[in-house]
Design a protein around this motif. Structure first.
Motif, PDB file in Angstrom:
ATOM      1  N   ASP A 106       0.824  -1.212   0.000  1.00  0.00           N
ATOM      2  CA  ASP A 106       0.000   0.000   0.000  1.00  0.00           C
ATOM      3  C   ASP A 106       0.857   1.261   0.000  1.00  0.00           C
ATOM      4  N   LYS A 109       2.805   2.200   3.099  1.00  0.00           N
ATOM      5  CA  LYS A 109       2.139   2.513   4.369  1.00  0.00           C
ATOM      6  C   LYS A 109       2.289   1.375   5.366  1.00  0.00           C
ATOM      7  N   THR A 110       2.308   0.144   4.854  1.00  0.00           N
ATOM      8  CA  THR A 110       2.523  -1.027   5.705  1.00  0.00           C
ATOM      9  C   THR A 110       3.843  -1.686   5.307  1.00  0.00           C
ATOM     10  N   VAL A 132       3.039   0.332  10.537  1.00  0.00           N
ATOM     11  CA  VAL A 132       1.985   1.043   9.809  1.00  0.00           C
ATOM     12  C   VAL A 132       2.282   2.537   9.930  1.00  0.00           C
ATOM     13  N   ASN A 133       2.410   3.187   8.768  1.00  0.00           N
ATOM     14  CA  ASN A 133       2.762   4.608   8.729  1.00  0.00           C
ATOM     15  C   ASN A 133       4.022   4.908   9.544  1.00  0.00           C
TER      16      ASN A 133
END
Length: 503
Positions: A106, A109-110, A132-133
């Motif tokens: 993604d 983002k991950t 995550v982020n």
């Protein structure tokens, strides 16, 4: 009847405690005595390669946190392919990194980082981090299945661990640990446990021990009270191994003794301990005398060596005037004193040599000393090797250590018929060196390094200058070593079991 042996942690640079346990494990196997070795720390990598590394079998090991699941002690067999099969979508990027593999999803983002278990094969994965982020949210630990996960909440300055979840083989939840700072709450299907100390007590009771079993404490930090409570509940026979100096000599007075803090709880509660074990007869006698002197009550102590030799090793091709030393190359071993002493002694014995075996922080310093003195032709740093059949190639053994609780290398040296030179310090040197009989015990001057070095040099010259005396010393070393043959150590453990379980 089972002999349980309780420790806290273990690592790749294991201490003498773990090696003593490994020797004991070997003795128990020879005796056909059933034994288990317990570890109570939480490990961030697979425990099994570390225990196997020093000789334990998987079925001997009990890890407290895994005990409450049906997952077995196992090498890491979970692979990158196994991990990738759990992904819900295909990674947009896969990179090989020094630690293992990097996966991104993604638009980054991950991110998943898979850490390679280098001890278990080229594709083994023991740890997976999920971000995550940019924030760490989860860590998953694996052996042949997922063993436990850790969950994190993003924090401004750090990752805040708030929960651990331990799994069964089929992936079902065995129990949870909820964390609030240093405090933990353990939630099982049928109970809630409110501290690690209470978890330890529940664990010990769950082992099913009874009066026909023995529980030996090798390390008991934070577990001592739980063990005493367990003894009252199960009637298991409890013993304590004294692995190091047991008291602070400079602060001890005629009226008060200050115990080593690792043994203080056990000694102060000796009436709840069935027996203690020391590695040497000298330490056994000293503790017995101290318990009488300081009115501490009765105490039962066994002197059982932490190591043994299977046979005496005869050397028929010893290099004349050659010395060997073997140890961690650490400051307290004072191998630098030995280098200086041999350089001095070499002025009188021109074919004198010293080989230094071992690894450690002092290696570079020693090599620099040898080079600076142009002594490389007769002093060598040999690194780590199996010395079983190497001792007998030498003429004598020398130690500069100022503290040896037992001294496995000293035992191996006398078992190969080597005369020894060492300082008159507790307990190993005093156990394996009979002054003037199989070597020389030298007075230790705590604040006079030049005198210690000169005395070592003089002892080398004295020992190496009398071939007839050397041969007599060699035979005396063999006589000392006979008490440490494996068969005799086996008999001591059998006797302990008979006395404790059948008394």
């Amino acid at each position: 009847m089972t002999i349980y042996n309780l420790n806290i942690g273990i690592g790749w640079a294991s201490s003498g405690v773990e090696y003593a346990q490994a020797y004991r494990s070997n003795i128990f196997k020879k005796n056909k005595q059933k034994a288990k070795f317990i570890f109570t720390d939480l490990f961030d990598e697979n425990l099994e390669p570390m225990t196997k590394n020093i000789g334990f079998d998987d079925e001997e090991i009990i890890w407290m946190y895994q005990f409450f699941t049906d997952v077995k002690i196992s090498p890491t067999t979970f692979t990158y392919s196994d991990l990738e099969a759990t992904f819900g979508t295909e990674p947009e990027e896969i990179k090989d990194e020094g630690y293992g593999k990097y996966y991104s999803f993604d638009n980054n983002k991950t991110v998943i980082k898979a850490f390679h278990d280098t001890h278990c094969g080229p594709d083994a994965v023991h740890l997976v981090h999920t971000y995550v982020n940019g924030d760490l949210i989860q860590k998953d630990n694996y052996t042949y299945v997922k063993t436990f996960s850790e969950y994190y909440k993003p924090n401004e300055n750090s990752d805040n661990l708030y929960q651990r979840r331990f799994f069964n083989e089929n992936g079902s939840v065995a129990y949870d640990e909820l964390l609030n700072g240093e405090q933990s709450l353990y939630i099982f299907e049928d109970r809630t446990i409110y501290s690690k100390e209470a978890l330890s007590e529940y664990f010990l009771r769950s082992l099913g021990m009874n009066e026909n079993d023995i529980l030996i404490m090798d390390r008991s930090t934070d577990n001592g009270p739980s063990i005493i409570k367990t003894k009252d509940y199960t009637r298991v026979k409890v013993g304590v191994v004294v692995h190091a100096e047991h008291f602070n000599e400079p602060i001890t007075t005629e009226d008060h003794i200050l115990w080593n803090n690792f043994y203080e709880y056990q000694f102060e509660n000796a009436d709840s301990i069935d027996f203690f074990i020391t590695a040497t007869e000298l330490q056994k006698q000293l503790i017995e005398e101290q318990f009488v002197k300081y009115h501490k009550g009765n105490i039962k102590i066994y002197a059982i060596p932490v190591g043994s030799i299977d046979k005496l090793t005869v050397g028929n091709n010893r290099q004349k005037h050659s010395l060997i030393t073997a140890s961690r190359l650490a400051g307290e071993k004072h191998v630098d004193w030995l280098v200086e002493a041999v350089i001095k002694a070499h002025e009188q014995i021109n074919d004198l040599s010293l080989d230094i075996y071992g690894l450690g922080s002092q290696m570079m310093k020693l090599q620099q000393m040898i080079e600076a003195a142009n002594a490389g032709s007769y002093i060598r740093v040999m690194g780590h090797r199996d010395l079983t059949d190497i001792y007998c190639e030498y003429d004598g053994y020398i130690s500069g250590s100022t503290s040896e609780g037992f001294g496995l290398t000293l035992l191996e040296a006398v078992g190969s018929g080597l005369p020894l030179i060492g300082l008159d310090v507790k307990y190993g040197n005093q156990t394996f060196i009979d002054d003037g009989e199989n070597g020389y015990l030298l007075e230790y001057y705590k604040n006079d390094t030049p005198q210690n070095i000169q005395d070592l040099a003089d002892a080398i010259v004295k020992m190496m200058s009398d071939d007839e005396k050397m041969e007599q010393m060699r035979q005396h070393s063999y006589e000392i070593a006979k008490d440490y043959l494996t068969q005799r150590v086996q008999e001591k453990w059998i006797q302990l079991e008979k006395e404790q379980v059948n008394d």
